[in-house]
Design an enzyme around this catalytic site. Structure first.
Site, short mmCIF file in Angstrom:
data_model
loop_
_atom_site.label_atom_id
_atom_site.label_comp_id
_atom_site.label_asym_id
_atom_site.label_seq_id
_atom_site.Cartn_x
_atom_site.Cartn_y
_atom_site.Cartn_z
N ASP A 44 0.82 -1.21 0.00
CA ASP A 44 0.00 0.00 0.00
C ASP A 44 0.85 1.26 0.00
O ASP A 44 0.53 2.25 -0.66
CB ASP A 44 -0.93 0.01 1.21
CG ASP A 44 -1.94 -1.11 1.16
OD1 ASP A 44 -1.98 -1.85 0.16
OD2 ASP A 44 -2.71 -1.26 2.14
N SER A 100 -8.18 -2.63 9.82
CA SER A 100 -8.41 -3.94 9.17
C SER A 100 -9.76 -4.52 9.54
O SER A 100 -10.26 -4.34 10.67
CB SER A 100 -7.31 -4.91 9.60
OG SER A 100 -7.63 -6.24 9.26
N GLU A 128 -10.18 -7.37 10.34
CA GLU A 128 -9.95 -8.32 11.42
C GLU A 128 -10.45 -7.81 12.76
O GLU A 128 -10.60 -8.59 13.70
CB GLU A 128 -8.45 -8.66 11.50
CG GLU A 128 -7.93 -9.48 10.34
CD GLU A 128 -8.46 -10.91 10.33
OE1 GLU A 128 -8.78 -11.44 11.42
OE2 GLU A 128 -8.55 -11.50 9.24
N TYR A 187 -3.43 -9.90 16.00
CA TYR A 187 -3.40 -8.88 14.95
C TYR A 187 -4.66 -8.03 14.99
O TYR A 187 -4.60 -6.80 14.98
CB TYR A 187 -3.27 -9.56 13.59
CG TYR A 187 -3.40 -8.61 12.41
CD1 TYR A 187 -2.30 -7.87 11.97
CD2 TYR A 187 -4.61 -8.45 11.73
CE1 TYR A 187 -2.41 -7.00 10.90
CE2 TYR A 187 -4.72 -7.58 10.67
CZ TYR A 187 -3.63 -6.86 10.25
OH TYR A 187 -3.74 -5.99 9.19
#
Length: 315
Positions: A13, A117, A119, A140
């Protein structure tokens, strides 16, 4: 000339973001690890430093007074976070706090964008949006949730801080440790007779895969938006790992792709959200963002890149 500071500038990115900013005449600064051998785009002004060095980050923000700060650095692997949970939380949370505090104290005009994220949502029912409860399942995801909450806290203090909750996004710049690139490299090698099969773990995991440059465009739109906020960034389309593999084999001209996949249960993660699907209505409405590359085209581009590498002896 506007000034942008990017952490994690050597990653996928960061590379696409720095290219886009440089093309628009922005003065781009990037933080890289000391003695890093990973390349940056020509024209980027490099600052070597440890992202856990609070003083370095504070002095950098204070000295540069960047117009935009894109925080992309941190642990990038769910699987790796289980091997080093403490390091993952430290590397993701502490720099976010240091950067936001530096902006609040000495660079109030800076617009901050965090690469968060999906997540952070864990097992939340699909699709997920900005109102979905945050309930991460991995170190994470937990570390990203901490950074996400820090953004919200400093936004309340008046910092123009946005959190872009990014769903899976891919490109030829993805490292091979990520399953998508592992698949496209294998498809290219199988097509050229260099290997016969690919070993995967949970092929039923369903994800919202987008094109990395599209996601980078969303980061810039968030920085430019008059009001900071949280923005879910994803295509709204769902595909399994198995579908990704089949699509990749087809793009490489392999007719029997299904039988090329070998399942290894040791590759399964301790916890793995079964479905991650973005509802990006807010980003589409408020930022004017929309994806430009669909799933099939994304896979084709990655496979073609890896076929070219194989044909030139580089994969």
């Amino acid at each position: 000339m506007p000034i942008a500071l990017i952490t994690g500038i050597t990653g996928q990115d960061g590379t696409y973001l720095s290219r886009a900013l440089l093309a628009d005449g922005v003065e781009v600064h990037g933080v890289v690890r000391p003695n890093s051998s990973r390349p940056v785009e020509p024209g980027v002004i490099v600052h070597q430093g440890d992202m856990l060095d609070d003083r370095m980050l504070t002095e950098l923000v204070t000295g540069l007074q960047p117009d935009e700060l894109y925080h992309l650095a941190g642990q990038t692997s769910v699987a790796a976070s289980w091997a080093d949970p403490v390091g993952t939380v430290r590397e993701t949370g502490a720099p976010t706090a240091a950067l936001l505090h530096a902006i609040a104290e000495s660079s109030a005009h800076t617009r901050f964008v965090l690469a968060s994220s999906a997540e952070i949502f864990g097992h939340a029912p699909a699709p997920q949006n900005e109102s979905t409860p945050i309930a991460p399942l991995s170190p994470y995801g937990s570390a990203k949730a901490l950074a996400h909450h820090l953004v919200g806290g400093y936004r309340e203090r008046g910092v123009h801080a946005s959190s872009c909750i990014l769903y899976n996004h891919e490109s030829p710049l993805r490292p091979e440790r990520f399953v998508t690139r592992k698949i496209t490299v294998a498809a290219a090698r199988i097509a050229r007779g260099l290997q016969d099969t690919i070993t995967l773990g949970n092929v039923d995991a369903a994800r919202d895969w987008g094109w990395a440059p599209d996601v980078v465009a969303a980061l810039r739109l968030a920085a430019a938006h008059p009001e900071p906020g949280d923005f879910v960034i994803g295509t709204g389309e769902l595909h399994t790992v198995r579908e990704f593999a089949v699509e990749a084999f087809a793009a490489a001209g392999i007719d029997d792709g299904e039988v090329r996949v070998v399942i290894d249960e040791t590759l399964l993660r301790p916890t793995d959200p079964p479905v991650q699907l973005a509802d990006s209505t807010k980003a589409r409405t408020e930022l004017g963002w929309s994806p430009t590359v669909n799933f099939t085209e994304l896979v084709k581009r990655m496979v073609q890149h890896d076929l070219d590498l194989v044909d030139h002896g580089n994969a």
